[in-house]
Scaffold this motif. Structure first.
Motif, PDB file in Angstrom:
ATOM      1  N   ILE A  48     -25.331  15.149   7.621  1.00  0.00           N
ATOM      2  CA  ILE A  48     -24.533  15.083   6.394  1.00  0.00           C
ATOM      3  C   ILE A  48     -23.048  15.033   6.741  1.00  0.00           C
ATOM      4  CG2 ILE A  48     -23.905  16.296   4.258  1.00  0.00           C
ATOM      5  CD1 ILE A  48     -26.759  15.240   4.164  1.00  0.00           C
ATOM      6  N   ARG A  49     -22.635  15.862   7.688  1.00  0.00           N
ATOM      7  CA  ARG A  49     -21.234  15.891   8.116  1.00  0.00           C
ATOM      8  C   ARG A  49     -20.820  14.512   8.623  1.00  0.00           C
ATOM      9  NH1 ARG A  49     -21.529  20.044  11.046  1.00  0.00           N
ATOM     10  NH2 ARG A  49     -20.666  21.487   9.553  1.00  0.00           N
ATOM     11  N   HIS A  50     -21.666  13.890   9.411  1.00  0.00           N
ATOM     12  CA  HIS A  50     -21.376  12.549   9.942  1.00  0.00           C
ATOM     13  C   HIS A  50     -21.215  11.538   8.803  1.00  0.00           C
ATOM     14  CE1 HIS A  50     -21.383   9.075  12.551  1.00  0.00           C
ATOM     15  NE2 HIS A  50     -22.371   8.565  11.836  1.00  0.00           N
ATOM     16  N   ARG A  61     -21.436  24.929   2.747  1.00  0.00           N
ATOM     17  CA  ARG A  61     -22.378  24.744   1.649  1.00  0.00           C
ATOM     18  C   ARG A  61     -21.601  24.345   0.397  1.00  0.00           C
ATOM     19  NH1 ARG A  61     -23.748  28.079   5.253  1.00  0.00           N
ATOM     20  NH2 ARG A  61     -22.478  29.834   4.666  1.00  0.00           N
ATOM     21  N   ILE A  62     -22.174  23.423  -0.340  1.00  0.00           N
ATOM     22  CA  ILE A  62     -21.564  22.952  -1.575  1.00  0.00           C
ATOM     23  C   ILE A  62     -22.585  23.154  -2.686  1.00  0.00           C
ATOM     24  CG2 ILE A  62     -20.585  20.956  -2.779  1.00  0.00           C
ATOM     25  CD1 ILE A  62     -20.077  19.803   0.124  1.00  0.00           C
ATOM     26  N   LEU A 122     -27.897  22.947  -4.114  1.00  0.00           N
ATOM     27  CA  LEU A 122     -27.147  23.465  -2.970  1.00  0.00           C
ATOM     28  C   LEU A 122     -27.245  22.479  -1.821  1.00  0.00           C
ATOM     29  CD1 LEU A 122     -25.582  25.791  -1.588  1.00  0.00           C
ATOM     30  CD2 LEU A 122     -27.809  26.669  -0.844  1.00  0.00           C
ATOM     31  N   LEU A 123     -26.094  21.970  -1.408  1.00  0.00           N
ATOM     32  CA  LEU A 123     -26.019  21.044  -0.282  1.00  0.00           C
ATOM     33  C   LEU A 123     -25.539  21.820   0.929  1.00  0.00           C
ATOM     34  CD1 LEU A 123     -25.902  18.222   1.053  1.00  0.00           C
ATOM     35  CD2 LEU A 123     -23.598  18.000   0.129  1.00  0.00           C
ATOM     36  N   SER A 154     -26.796  32.197  12.032  1.00  0.00           N
ATOM     37  CA  SER A 154     -27.003  30.769  12.262  1.00  0.00           C
ATOM     38  C   SER A 154     -26.386  29.911  11.169  1.00  0.00           C
ATOM     39  CB  SER A 154     -28.502  30.459  12.386  1.00  0.00           C
ATOM     40  OG  SER A 154     -29.151  30.759  11.177  1.00  0.00           O
ATOM     41  N   TYR A 155     -26.028  30.507  10.036  1.00  0.00           N
ATOM     42  CA  TYR A 155     -25.418  29.761   8.942  1.00  0.00           C
ATOM     43  C   TYR A 155     -23.887  29.779   9.016  1.00  0.00           C
ATOM     44  CZ  TYR A 155     -29.986  29.752   6.747  1.00  0.00           C
ATOM     45  OH  TYR A 155     -31.308  29.564   6.478  1.00  0.00           O
ATOM     46  N   SER A 156     -23.316  30.508   9.974  1.00  0.00           N
ATOM     47  CA  SER A 156     -21.879  30.727   9.971  1.00  0.00           C
ATOM     48  C   SER A 156     -21.062  29.454  10.102  1.00  0.00           C
ATOM     49  CB  SER A 156     -21.499  31.733  11.058  1.00  0.00           C
ATOM     50  OG  SER A 156     -21.821  31.181  12.325  1.00  0.00           O
ATOM     51  N   SER A 157     -21.537  28.457  10.818  1.00  0.00           N
ATOM     52  CA  SER A 157     -20.741  27.252  11.012  1.00  0.00           C
ATOM     53  C   SER A 157     -21.088  26.148  10.017  1.00  0.00           C
ATOM     54  CB  SER A 157     -20.938  26.731  12.442  1.00  0.00           C
ATOM     55  OG  SER A 157     -22.280  26.350  12.618  1.00  0.00           O
ATOM     56  N   ARG A 158     -21.969  26.417   9.096  1.00  0.00           N
ATOM     57  CA  ARG A 158     -22.370  25.427   8.103  1.00  0.00           C
ATOM     58  C   ARG A 158     -21.607  25.633   6.808  1.00  0.00           C
ATOM     59  NH1 ARG A 158     -28.748  26.269   8.775  1.00  0.00           N
ATOM     60  NH2 ARG A 158     -28.867  25.756  10.954  1.00  0.00           N
TER      61      ARG A 158
END
Length: 126
Positions: free
Chosen positions: A77-79, A10-11, A70-71, A4-8
């Motif tokens: 956030i993307r928007h 992280r910074i 960690l963001l 479920s984290y694959s398309s997110r």
């Protein structure tokens, strides 16, 4: 099976803070102004600093610890990023979504006696 984290995206932000020397650490009371900056107001909390010894070369510190933020770039956030929002707006949204800031992670390490209020404020430039 897709994670479920694959398309997110992280910074991560990190800072290195000096660790309080465990050989010479002593309890102390930081100034109320410093505690205000770190947003720590528990009257029962014990704070530590190193008084200086031969082991730490009289600095009060020995070694370093990481302070992290960690963001996770979710849709909101993307928007904001894509619309050119100010970094403070993005940070407020990330905190609203549960992100711990550098300052909050630093405060946690202070509460555990790992480092000092002054050191966290120094490395986070608050």
């Amino acid at each position: 099976m897709e994670n479920s984290y694959s398309s997110r995206h992280r910074i991560i932000a990190q800072r290195l803070a000096r660790r309080t020397c465990v050989r010479c650490r002593e309890a102390y009371t930081p100034s109320s102004g410093l505690l205000e900056k770190l947003k720590m107001e528990d009257p029962n909390m014990v704070f530590y600093r190193g008084k200086g010894c031969a082991a730490c070369m009289h600095t009060g510190y020995w070694g370093r610890t990481g302070i992290y933020e960690l963001l996770v770039v979710e849709d909101a956030i993307r928007h904001l990023i894509m619309s050119g929002a100010d970094s403070n707006v993005i940070k407020r949204e990330a905190v609203k979504q549960g992100m711990l800031t550098l300052l909050q992670d630093g405060a946690d390490k202070v509460s555990k006696g790992i480092t000092t209020v002054e050191e966290v404020l120094r490395v986070t430039q608050e």
